[in-house]
Scaffold this motif. Structure first.
Motif, PDB file in Angstrom:
ATOM      1  N   GLU A  55       0.831  -1.366   0.143  1.00 14.63           N
ATOM      2  CA  GLU A  55      -0.122   0.058  -0.106  1.00 14.63           C
ATOM      3  C   GLU A  55       0.947   1.077   0.142  1.00 14.63           C
ATOM      4  OE1 GLU A  55       0.013  -1.778   4.378  1.00 14.63           O
ATOM      5  OE2 GLU A  55       0.183  -2.548   2.201  1.00 14.63           O
ATOM      6  N   ASP A  56       2.143   1.103   0.371  1.00 13.98           N
ATOM      7  CA  ASP A  56       3.101   2.389   0.307  1.00 13.98           C
ATOM      8  C   ASP A  56       3.796   2.617  -1.015  1.00 13.98           C
ATOM      9  OD1 ASP A  56       2.251   2.712   2.840  1.00 13.98           O
ATOM     10  OD2 ASP A  56       4.010   1.508   3.943  1.00 13.98           O
ATOM     11  N   LYS A  57       3.733   1.693  -2.035  1.00 13.39           N
ATOM     12  CA  LYS A  57       4.493   1.789  -3.300  1.00 13.39           C
ATOM     13  C   LYS A  57       4.199   3.145  -4.176  1.00 13.39           C
ATOM     14  CE  LYS A  57       4.979  -2.988  -4.513  1.00 13.39           C
ATOM     15  NZ  LYS A  57       5.161  -3.952  -5.667  1.00 13.39           N
ATOM     16  N   ALA A  58       2.752   3.778  -4.103  1.00  5.50           N
ATOM     17  CA  ALA A  58       2.290   4.820  -4.530  1.00  5.50           C
ATOM     18  C   ALA A  58       3.038   6.044  -3.749  1.00  5.50           C
ATOM     19  CB  ALA A  58       0.848   5.041  -4.524  1.00  5.50           C
ATOM     20  N   ASN A  59       2.986   5.941  -2.419  1.00  3.35           N
ATOM     21  CA  ASN A  59       3.835   7.116  -1.706  1.00  3.35           C
ATOM     22  C   ASN A  59       5.051   7.151  -2.150  1.00  3.35           C
ATOM     23  OD1 ASN A  59       1.392   7.597  -0.236  1.00  3.35           O
ATOM     24  ND2 ASN A  59       1.759   6.200   1.557  1.00  3.35           N
ATOM     25  N   GLU A  60       5.952   6.155  -2.413  1.00  8.10           N
ATOM     26  CA  GLU A  60       7.229   6.091  -2.733  1.00  8.10           C
ATOM     27  C   GLU A  60       7.499   6.873  -4.094  1.00  8.10           C
ATOM     28  OE1 GLU A  60       9.902   5.367  -0.939  1.00  8.10           O
ATOM     29  OE2 GLU A  60       8.423   4.605   0.645  1.00  8.10           O
TER      30      GLU A  60
END
Length: 828
Positions: A686-691
């Motif tokens: 779920e954090d890939k987009a934030n990276e």
């Protein structure tokens, strides 16, 4: 929100396109509108229920153009299961509610349903499925009646043929007209009966007689040009109509004067100017249509791939049916040398399949029971039976065609300036023509001189070139991309790709094979368990897991012929691992974070785990009944072309990042092997987009390449999302570019194609702007002021026609595109 597309007739230049676009945008229920001059289509986004297509048709007609309503098909179905009026009402309402359905009526007595629908939106299968969903069965009858209300390939061909015939007819009269009118100026002697000195009346009347057929041949330019002018939306045809009318009416008046003894005007007629302008314009339109036909070849080739019939197995017997009648679940038999009708899964037999026309993969691919089949691919050497999974508009081929059509109908941001200019272009040109003519008249020049200036300015101006510059290149570029297995979804994406300075690759399944294998099993000292026992317990817990690492462990246990133990409880812990009750033991299996949070000590095995991670392997701790008993390490090998592709991308000045849920040591080891610049490790799905967002905040133009369902948000967040075609449908939906082959070297093809297409667009726009910026002042008498010649309107007409054709021919050069960067990688 719904997207609709309508063919528009009568558009000849960018000014026409701008008028239609503005008209559509003003209509209630329309949220966005764009016109593609090259494909002659209006694409609109509408709010359901608030949009009235008939009102749009009326508004566009009022501006002087014609909107072609969709081609509708009328078909009859036998309906089974109806027993009363309520049944027939249900079936009728179900069908009528379908998007693309124009009319549906059910006759209970005859148990038949008649429907009229748009086949571009609905298929026979869609209608049957909808009726089946309401509890009845609709069986299509064989005969169908098609009402042709929209342009198809045959109409495009006839349009090209029409302009060809008009060109030949115009030339047949214009060439002798030029000889008669211009011959005496170059010393050619005419027969005395038509000589301008001996018989000026006959000389004038013969020119009139030769001009009239050319004017009649080009009557549509006058009809449409004056119609749009009267509506306040002048276009290219308006300029042609005004210029040729002025020359023709003046010549007509001069002929009248000649017949009444004013013989001096015999060599001052402008009939040949009218005829040459119309002839050149018709020739230009013919060459345009011919070029446009070549631009749509990519779509036509794709459409021609699909077979028209399928051989299904019904009760053990072969039955040949129309492709529209194939349903999901049908078993289809395909023999060597035949095409696969629809998508499916092989249930019997083995073969080699040629998917080159769809994916660009040159070598046939071996297929056996359980392997997927792509519709329209070619069966090479074995007879197979396969079960249909996707039919109609859901097949891979249909999706590809839809993507390419949508991309070809889209606009690139670079076209915005041209769009703004073309909105004002024709009125400005008309003003310049009138002003320049008056200025020369006031300056003391003759009426004939001023008329020449006015006609030349009207005729030389070419908004067509401006309007065709971008869409023609996009049409060819996206079609060429599809040919090489690279589906670019929009003109925006096509323009943006080449600006990318950072590419983020998902590790598993994108850079790596996505098929990890067990490499090491480590048991702690003093443990009472053996390696086989640890593998057997871990595999029992992972049985049924869809995670690639879990599948690798289960596969290894199966290869070692270990017996699986029943699992009474299973709980996945996202980003960490799992908890399971295996037999009588409580088992935790996962990364160091999982062990730490559960309070288990990993001190004894930590150095070994670090060593394995440094080797690019993923170590997973196994705790049984609160004690860490060992490590199982799994490794996923890099794809064959990963290192070479990253090296080639570095040469293009692009920074490469890798994103993964693996620990830092493992990720860094893989990065060292592949030549990765930046590693984003320990990243939860779920954090890939934030990276990706963090990279963008650094001012980077980011492309994300991935194939998994958890990549979809990151693909959407990136400036350009690139999905591997073998990935999930969700990932493909979120992406701007789809690579049909599971080969990341095609990222190079996408970048190279983007650069070549944008270069072509810039060349087209430069030529279109430069032509008008230079040509109009020359037509206004710029050269004459400097001591040069006055531009003849006939030459102005030739230049105008050439400008449009040159833009089209330049765009067609893209058809020679070859992915040299990707080929360099494959040759290594």
């Amino acid at each position: 929100m719904e997207t609709k597309s309508y063919p528009i007739e009568g558009m000849t230049c960018a000014s026409c396109a701008a008028t239609v676009e503005k008209t559509a945008q003003k209509l209630a229920g329309v949220t966005d509108a764009s016109v593609n001059l090259a494909s002659e289509k209006l694409n609109i986004k509408v709010e359901e229920g608030a949009f009235d297509p008939e009102e749009l048709e009326r508004q566009i007609d009022a501006t002087g153009y014609k909107m072609v309503m969709p081609q509708y098909v009328t078909k009859t179905f036998d309906v089974e299961g109806m027993t009363c009026a309520s049944c027939s009402s249900t079936v009728e309402k179900t069908a009528a509610k379908l998007n693309g359905m124009e009319k549906a009526s059910v006759n209970l007595a005859s148990e038949k349903m008649s429907v009229t629908y748009n086949p571009l939106v609905l298929s026979v299968r869609d209608i049957s499925d909808a009726v089946s969903g309401s509890g009845y069965k609709a069986i299509p009858q064989e005969e169908e009646q098609v009402e042709m209300t929209g342009p198809d390939e045959a109409e495009k061909l006839s349009k090209e043929e029409m302009y060809k015939k008009r060109t030949i007819l115009s030339a047949a009269f214009t060439i002798p007209l030029l000889i008669i009118s211009m011959g005496p100026m170059v010393g050619l002697e005419l027969p005395s009966v038509i000589d301008h000195m001996q018989n000026p009346g006959n000389h004038a009347l013969l020119q009139l007689a030769l001009t009239l057929p050319v004017v009649w041949t080009g009557k549509t330019y006058f009809e449409q040009g004056f119609k749009t002018l009267s509506k306040g939306h002048p276009n290219m045809n308006s300029l042609i109509a005004l210029g040729t009318s002025a020359a023709f009416i003046y010549s007509l008046a001069a002929t009248y004067a000649i017949l009444f003894n004013n013989a001096d005007l015999a060599m001052m007629l402008y009939y040949e100017t009218s005829a040459v302008i119309l002839a050149f314009h018709t020739l230009g339109k013919y060459l345009e249509e011919r070029s446009k036909g070549r631009m749509s070849e990519a779509i036509q080739k794709l459409m021609d791939l699909a077979p028209k019939t399928a051989r299904i197995i019904h009760d053990g017997q072969e039955e040949e049916v129309a492709i529209e009648e194939v349903s999901p679940g049908d078993v289809i038999r395909v023999r060597p040398g035949e095409k696969m009708p629809v998508d499916g899964i092989i249930v019997k037999g083995r073969t080699a399949v040629d998917e080159s026309m769809l994916t660009g993969e040159s070598m046939p691919i071996a297929k056996e029971t359980g392997d997927p089949i792509i519709g329209a691919s070619m069966n090479k050497n074995g007879s197979i039976d396969y079960r249909a999974t996707k039919v109609g508009k859901d097949t891979t081929l249909s999706q590809i065609i839809k993507l390419v059509e949508e991309a070809q109908g889209s606009k690139a941001p670079i076209a915005k300036l041209a769009d703004i200019i073309t909105g004002y272009f024709v009125p400005i040109v008309m003003g310049l023509a009138l002003v320049s003519g008056l200025v020369w008249l006031i300056a003391g020049q003759s009426f004939l001189f001023a008329l020449t200036i006015l006609i030349s300015v009207l005729v030389i101006a070419c908004p067509c070139a401006l309007g065709l510059a971008t869409p023609t290149a996009i049409m060819v570029g996206t079609g060429k991309g599809a040919e090489h297995g690279v589906l670019i979804k929009s003109g925006d994406a096509l323009e943006t790709i080449h600006n990318v300075d950072t590419i983020v690759f998902d590790k598993t399944g994108t850079l790596t094979e996505g098929k990890p294998v067990v490499t090491d099993i480590v048991v702690r000292e003093q443990s009472s368990f053996e390696k086989a026992t640890l593998l057997q317990m871990a595999a029992s817990a992972e049985k049924g897991s869809e995670h690639p690492l879990g599948e690798a462990i289960v596969k290894q246990a199966e290869q070692d012929k270990l017996t699986f133990t029943d699992v009474s409880h299973f709980e996945a812990i996202p980003g960490q691992g799992l908890l399971a009750e295996v037999g009588t033991a409580t088992l935790y299996f996962g990364n160091k974070k999982l062990m730490t949070e559960q309070g288990f000590s990993v001190a004894e095995l930590e150095s070994k785990a670090n060593q394995l991670a440094d080797e690019g392997k993923t170590p997973m701790y196994l705790a049984i009944n609160d004690t860490v008993e060992g490590i199982i390490a799994v490794a996923d090998t890099l794809k064959e072309n990963s290192v070479e592709t990253i090296e080639a991308l570095h040469k293009q000045g692009i920074e490469i990042a890798m994103i993964t849920g693996d620990n830092t040591r493992t990720a860094n080891a893989v990065a060292r092997q592949a030549g990765i610049d930046r590693v984003l490790s320990d990243v939860l799905p779920e954090d890939k987009a934030n990276e990706v967002k963090k990279l963008q905040q650094e001012g980077k133009k980011v492309a994300m390449v991935g194939d998994g369902i958890n990549d979809a948000p990151a693909l959407a967040q990136a400036d350009i999302g690139i999905a591997i075609g073998s990935g999930t449908d969700v990932a493909v939906e979120s992406a701007d570019v789809v690579l049909m082959r599971s080969d990341i070297k095609e990222v190079l093809t996408a970048i190279e194609l983007s650069k070549d297409t944008l270069k072509n667009i810039k060349q087209n726009l430069f030529w279109a702007f430069a032509y008008n910026v230079v040509g109009i002042p020359i037509a206004m008498g710029g050269l004459y002021l400097l001591g040069g010649p006055l531009l003849n309107p006939a030459f102005a007409a030739a230049a105008m026609s050439f400008s449009s054709v040159s833009v089209l021919l330049n765009a067609l050069r893209l058809k020679n595109f070859k992915p040299t960067l990707a080929e360099t990688v494959s040759d290594k």
